[in-house]
Design an enzyme around this catalytic site. Structure first.
Site, PDB file in Angstrom:
ATOM      1  N   GLN A 164      19.579 -10.147  30.900  1.00 57.29           N
ATOM      2  CA  GLN A 164      20.945 -10.304  30.387  1.00 57.29           C
ATOM      3  C   GLN A 164      21.107 -11.799  30.146  1.00 57.29           C
ATOM      4  O   GLN A 164      21.290 -12.564  31.082  1.00 57.29           O
ATOM      5  CB  GLN A 164      21.971  -9.777  31.403  1.00 57.29           C
ATOM      6  CG  GLN A 164      23.424 -10.142  31.088  1.00 57.29           C
ATOM      7  CD  GLN A 164      23.892  -9.717  29.711  1.00 57.29           C
ATOM      8  OE1 GLN A 164      23.621  -8.610  29.259  1.00 57.29           O
ATOM      9  NE2 GLN A 164      24.567 -10.612  28.994  1.00 57.29           N
ATOM     10  N   GLN A 169      23.303 -13.530  27.827  1.00 51.48           N
ATOM     11  CA  GLN A 169      24.625 -14.110  27.613  1.00 51.48           C
ATOM     12  C   GLN A 169      25.324 -14.275  28.959  1.00 51.48           C
ATOM     13  O   GLN A 169      25.164 -13.397  29.809  1.00 51.48           O
ATOM     14  CB  GLN A 169      25.478 -13.197  26.716  1.00 51.48           C
ATOM     15  CG  GLN A 169      26.674 -13.895  26.107  1.00 51.48           C
ATOM     16  CD  GLN A 169      27.554 -12.965  25.260  1.00 51.48           C
ATOM     17  OE1 GLN A 169      27.456 -11.748  25.345  1.00 51.48           O
ATOM     18  NE2 GLN A 169      28.407 -13.543  24.452  1.00 51.48           N
ATOM     19  N   GLY A 224      28.410  -3.098  27.897  1.00 53.89           N
ATOM     20  CA  GLY A 224      27.390  -3.161  26.872  1.00 53.89           C
ATOM     21  C   GLY A 224      27.076  -4.591  26.516  1.00 53.89           C
ATOM     22  O   GLY A 224      27.844  -5.509  26.815  1.00 53.89           O
ATOM     23  N   GLU A 239      29.864  -2.678  20.469  1.00 53.83           N
ATOM     24  CA  GLU A 239      28.571  -3.386  20.403  1.00 53.83           C
ATOM     25  C   GLU A 239      28.004  -3.342  18.986  1.00 53.83           C
ATOM     26  O   GLU A 239      27.402  -4.310  18.520  1.00 53.83           O
ATOM     27  CB  GLU A 239      27.581  -2.809  21.424  1.00 53.83           C
ATOM     28  CG  GLU A 239      28.071  -2.790  22.880  1.00 53.83           C
ATOM     29  CD  GLU A 239      28.663  -4.099  23.371  1.00 53.83           C
ATOM     30  OE1 GLU A 239      28.327  -5.170  22.823  1.00 53.83           O
ATOM     31  OE2 GLU A 239      29.493  -4.052  24.313  1.00 53.83           O
ATOM     32  N   HIS A 269      29.520  -5.984  16.771  1.00 56.02           N
ATOM     33  CA  HIS A 269      28.945  -7.323  16.954  1.00 56.02           C
ATOM     34  C   HIS A 269      27.818  -7.610  15.956  1.00 56.02           C
ATOM     35  O   HIS A 269      27.459  -8.771  15.751  1.00 56.02           O
ATOM     36  CB  HIS A 269      28.377  -7.466  18.363  1.00 56.02           C
ATOM     37  CG  HIS A 269      29.359  -7.938  19.395  1.00 56.02           C
ATOM     38  ND1 HIS A 269      30.058  -9.120  19.280  1.00 56.02           N
ATOM     39  CD2 HIS A 269      29.729  -7.402  20.587  1.00 56.02           C
ATOM     40  CE1 HIS A 269      30.824  -9.283  20.359  1.00 56.02           C
ATOM     41  NE2 HIS A 269      30.649  -8.250  21.168  1.00 56.02           N
ATOM     42  N   ASP A 281      30.749 -18.240  31.921  1.00 57.91           N
ATOM     43  CA  ASP A 281      31.083 -16.870  32.334  1.00 57.91           C
ATOM     44  C   ASP A 281      32.538 -16.768  32.792  1.00 57.91           C
ATOM     45  O   ASP A 281      33.118 -15.679  32.798  1.00 57.91           O
ATOM     46  CB  ASP A 281      30.142 -16.379  33.443  1.00 57.91           C
ATOM     47  CG  ASP A 281      28.798 -15.884  32.874  1.00 57.91           C
ATOM     48  OD1 ASP A 281      28.726 -15.644  31.650  1.00 57.91           O
ATOM     49  OD2 ASP A 281      27.833 -15.741  33.641  1.00 57.91           O
ATOM     50  N   TYR A 295      39.224 -11.355  24.076  1.00 56.68           N
ATOM     51  CA  TYR A 295      39.065  -9.996  23.548  1.00 56.68           C
ATOM     52  C   TYR A 295      40.361  -9.496  22.908  1.00 56.68           C
ATOM     53  O   TYR A 295      40.450  -9.302  21.702  1.00 56.68           O
ATOM     54  CB  TYR A 295      38.656  -9.026  24.669  1.00 56.68           C
ATOM     55  CG  TYR A 295      37.209  -9.154  25.105  1.00 56.68           C
ATOM     56  CD1 TYR A 295      36.808 -10.194  25.933  1.00 56.68           C
ATOM     57  CD2 TYR A 295      36.245  -8.255  24.694  1.00 56.68           C
ATOM     58  CE1 TYR A 295      35.482 -10.318  26.343  1.00 56.68           C
ATOM     59  CE2 TYR A 295      34.915  -8.367  25.096  1.00 56.68           C
ATOM     60  CZ  TYR A 295      34.543  -9.394  25.926  1.00 56.68           C
ATOM     61  OH  TYR A 295      33.247  -9.520  26.310  1.00 56.68           O
ATOM     62  N   LYS A 354      33.179  -4.929  35.736  1.00 52.41           N
ATOM     63  CA  LYS A 354      34.549  -4.566  35.379  1.00 52.41           C
ATOM     64  C   LYS A 354      35.117  -3.499  36.313  1.00 52.41           C
ATOM     65  O   LYS A 354      36.329  -3.436  36.534  1.00 52.41           O
ATOM     66  CB  LYS A 354      34.528  -4.051  33.939  1.00 52.41           C
ATOM     67  CG  LYS A 354      35.819  -3.450  33.469  1.00 52.41           C
ATOM     68  CD  LYS A 354      35.672  -2.863  32.089  1.00 52.41           C
ATOM     69  CE  LYS A 354      36.580  -1.653  31.980  1.00 52.41           C
ATOM     70  NZ  LYS A 354      36.492  -0.973  30.698  1.00 52.41           N
TER      71      LYS A 354
HETATM   72  N1  BES Z   1      28.921  -9.582  24.680  1.00 54.51           N
HETATM   73  C1  BES Z   1      29.727  -8.839  25.572  1.00 54.51           C
HETATM   74  C2  BES Z   1      29.267  -8.919  26.999  1.00 54.51           C
HETATM   75  C3  BES Z   1      29.211 -10.320  27.558  1.00 54.51           C
HETATM   76  C4  BES Z   1      30.154 -11.284  27.221  1.00 54.51           C
HETATM   77  C5  BES Z   1      28.227 -10.645  28.447  1.00 54.51           C
HETATM   78  C6  BES Z   1      30.066 -12.567  27.766  1.00 54.51           C
HETATM   79  C7  BES Z   1      28.150 -11.913  28.987  1.00 54.51           C
HETATM   80  C8  BES Z   1      29.073 -12.882  28.635  1.00 54.51           C
HETATM   81  C9  BES Z   1      29.838  -7.374  25.142  1.00 54.51           C
HETATM   82  O1  BES Z   1      29.894  -7.208  23.770  1.00 54.51           O
HETATM   83  C10 BES Z   1      31.134  -6.855  25.676  1.00 54.51           C
HETATM   84  O2  BES Z   1      32.148  -7.348  25.289  1.00 54.51           O
HETATM   85  N2  BES Z   1      31.091  -5.867  26.565  1.00 54.51           N
HETATM   86  C11 BES Z   1      32.259  -5.283  27.173  1.00 54.51           C
HETATM   87  C12 BES Z   1      32.560  -3.938  26.594  1.00 54.51           C
HETATM   88  C13 BES Z   1      33.507  -3.905  25.450  1.00 54.51           C
HETATM   89  C14 BES Z   1      33.763  -2.474  25.024  1.00 54.51           C
HETATM   90  C15 BES Z   1      34.791  -4.645  25.659  1.00 54.51           C
HETATM   91  C16 BES Z   1      31.962  -5.046  28.634  1.00 54.51           C
HETATM   92  O3  BES Z   1      30.798  -5.050  29.002  1.00 54.51           O
HETATM   93  O4  BES Z   1      32.906  -4.856  29.383  1.00 54.51           O
HETATM   94 ZN    ZN Z   2      31.719  -7.892  22.946  1.00 53.14          ZN
END
Ligand code: BES
Ligand code: ZN
Length: 625
Positions: free
Chosen positions: A158, A160, A288, A315, A318, A392, A400, A576
């Site tokens: 992972q 990012q 994701g 995803e 993106h 992070d 978002y 989450k």
């Molecule tokens: N790119 C993100 C996940 C991420 C962001 C990982 C920043 C590390 C640092 C991914 O596209 C994302 O936003 N995932 C969300 C789900 C989405 C449906 C809102 C998640 O994992 O909660």
């Molecule tokens: Zn995202």
């Protein structure tokens, strides 16, 4: 105390290095990435050749990375490295490499260090031999018990936000794009997959080869290795998962091709060839991750009724917002996620209808408002200042859902067709580039605002982008179904309605989530048991419903849900879901005790990214807890 002194002395000793390099501190308005030590204007890496050998016994990778370099001036190549064991560096001109001097400059706790390699004039290649270490946060090595099949180990990355540097020495900034190729040696009964085209078959093998011909930022380099099988869904989409999961996943994600054609109609062709989804073991810390050509996904979205596929829409989106047009620095992250949530919601509307759209938007805004209520004003800003902080920490609902709300507001005042045309131009214009908030604003000015000054005057962009809180012109959506639920709760509260007569048998997951959220922070235990008797929520197999219901159960002291809470917290590691439940437990002394007991067992199975967050929530220290 003694230990503290040693740490303090060690910290003082590295201070001069920190301040002289000025790598990770201070603001920079020119778009320079404060979270990378790379100096791409001097020497830029353009292509990586990775040789990786997995050692599941030692839980480490043995790696060599060769950087192809583009040089403007200066002789120093600075690569981001963190928790890596560097063995040797070489440099040279196309092929002829020689061993070369290198040193490490200390950086910050979250950003790691800088590996500095002294080049000769004319060198256009630099290679690093290294091993990963246990401390690295970018890879999670799973024991067979942590997988669905329980027989074979699993590894996934992972990268990012800034974890690529813990498994590849690289210029780890979203503003720098590279193409890559990789050669991965694995135990012979496992399959490797990457965010790249796989050259060679889908079967287990000793060596796996990959090639990513489009330039991507390093946070999108990804690898997973395990007992994986592939199922095709359409000509260009498919799923990868462990054998016992792959059929279920292919059924759940069957609408993926439909989603792709939806976005293509709106915003232009999908430019990455295949779009596959990899379902990971349950410790995956996110819902994701948009690794190009191969989205990584948590198994907690396999609800059995396709109700949680907005994550796939997200995803997939993106592939335009993010992978095609990326944020240049971490404070521009909202350009990535805000646009993606907007696209996600548009996909959901096109594929599942306007009512579903209204529900998704409403649920998103509720989450945003709840989170913002407990947030520092400075973190409520889209163009957030992350100087001196771990990127992070910028992962909140603000980039978002507030980001998406700004785009919905622009759509509202300029009209959907003109706004769609603008977005399509934006993706075309900046494709395969990384941009800052300022660049977006000037493109917006020229390509949308200027065309309709009257509409433009209705949106205060400074307030939206640089301000805290939510602007008054934030657009909301009305869901008929949600209104009926609100009504039913009111009637129930007034004693005029029996539970079970609310038409709940036909409620969708989104309606359940609205219902639970609308019950508020806490309810008397008798009320919760009445609900549970009527609706069996403690027994729900849907992860989103479970997470919402358990949180309410904890704050309300509803003991019949406690066992399920322990099970949920120990059977998956999605941050989450973990964070709100542990936070809720921490509110009472008895809950705190339960949280500590559960966490002691679960912590070794969680991913480092979740561990960092939950350690903080629980005030956990390795020695003291
Ligand atoms: N790119 C993100 C996940 C991420 C962001 C990982 C920043 C590390 C640092 C991914 O596209 C994302 O936003 N995932 C969300 C789900 C989405 C449906 C809102 C998640 O994992 O909660
Ligand atoms: Zn995202």
């Amino acid at each position: 105390m003694f230990r503290f002194l040693i740490v303090a002395v060690a910290f003082l000793a590295i201070l001069p290095a920190c301040s002289s390099s000025s790598t990770f501190e201070g603001a920079d308005d020119e778009g320079r990435d404060l979270h990378s030590s790379a100096r791409p204007k001097e020497v830029r890496s353009t292509h990586l050749v990775l040789d990786l050998e997995l050692d599941f016994g030692a839980r480490r990778l043995k790696g060599t990375v060769v950087h192809h370099l583009q040089r403007r001036y200066g002789d120093l190549l600075r690569l981001d490295v963190k928790d890596l064991d560097i063995r040797a560096c070489r440099a040279g001109r196309s092929g002829a490499m020689r061993e070369i001097a290198w040193h490490i400059e200390k950086g910050s706790e979250s950003g790691g260090d800088s590996l500095i390699i002294a080049l000769e004039p004319g060198d256009d290649r630099a290679a690093v031999d290294y091993f990963t270490t246990d401390a690295g946060s970018g890879l999670q090595w799973l024991r067979p018990e942590q997988t669905a099949g329980k027989k074979k180990p699993f590894l996934f990355s992972q990268s990012q936000a800034i974890h690529a540097r813990t498994w590849i020495p690289c210029q780890d900034s979203p503003g720098i794009r590279v193409t890559y190729e990789a050669h991965v040696k694995t135990p012979g009964d496992l399959v490797a997959v990457m965010s790249a085209e796989k050259t060679g078959g889908n079967q287990p093998a000793l060596e796996h080869h990959f090639h990513m011909p489009q330039a991507i930022p390093t946070y999108l380099i990804a690898l997973a290795v395990g007992d994986l099988q592939f199922r095709e869904m359409s000509e260009r989409t498919g799923v990868w998962a462990e054998p016992s999961v792959v059929e279920k996943a292919a059924w759940e994600f069957a609408d993926t091709e439909k989603m792709m054609t939806t976005v293509e109609k709106l915003y232009g062709p999908y430019r990455w060839g295949r779009y596959d989804i990899l379902v990971l073991p349950p410790s995956f810390p996110f819902g994701g991750m948009e690794n190009p050509r191969l989205t990584f996904a948590t198994p907690t979205i396999l609800a059995g009724d396709r109700s949680l596929v907005s994550l796939v829409a997200h995803e997939l989106a993106h592939s335009w917002s993010g992978n095609l047009v990326t944020n240049a620095t971490h404070r521009d992250f909202w350009l990535n996620e805000g646009f993606t949530v907007y696209l996600e919601q548009r996909i959901m509307e096109a594929v599942y209808g306007r009512e579903r759209y209204a529900m998704e938007v409403t649920l998103g805004l509720r989450g945003l408002e709840e989170e913002m209520a407990e947030m520092d004003a400075r973190d409520q800003i889209l163009h957030v200042d992350l100087a001196g902080r771990d990127p992070d920490d910028g992962f909140t609902s603000v980039p978002y859902d507030k980001g998406a709300a700004l785009l919905r507001r622009l759509e509202q005042v300029f009209g959907r067709d003109p706004f769609d045309a603008f977005l399509r131009r934006y993706f075309d214009h900046f494709s395969f580039r990384s941009i800052t908030t300022a660049t977006f604003r000037s493109f917006l000015e020229k390509n949308l605002l200027a065309s309709n000054p009257e509409a433009a005057a209705k949106v205060d962009l400074d307030e939206w982008i640089e301000g805290s809180g939510l602007p008054d012109d934030l657009p909301r959506e009305a869901s008929e179904a949600f209104k009926e639920i609100d009504q039913a709760i009111m009637e129930w509260d007034a004693g005029r309605l029996q539970l079970g007569s609310t038409g709940h048998a036909s409620w969708t997951t989104q309606e359940w989530l609205h219902f639970i959220a609308s019950l508020g922070e806490r309810r008397p235990v008798a009320k919760l048991s009445e609900i549970d008797r009527a609706y069996r929520l403690t027994a729900s197999g849907n992860s989103e419903i479970t997470a919402a219901w358990l949180k309410l159960s904890i704050t309300s002291g509803y003991t019949p849900a406690f066992e399920k809470t322990a099970h949920f917290l120990t059977s998956q590691g999605r941050r989450k879901f973990l964070t709100p439940l542990y936070k809720a437990l921490m509110q009472t002394p008895a809950g705190k005790k339960r949280a500590m007991e559960i966490y002691r067992r679960a912590r070794p199975t969680y991913h480092a990214i979740s561990v960092r967050t939950i350690d903080e929530v629980l005030g956990w220290t390795e020695a003291g807890s």
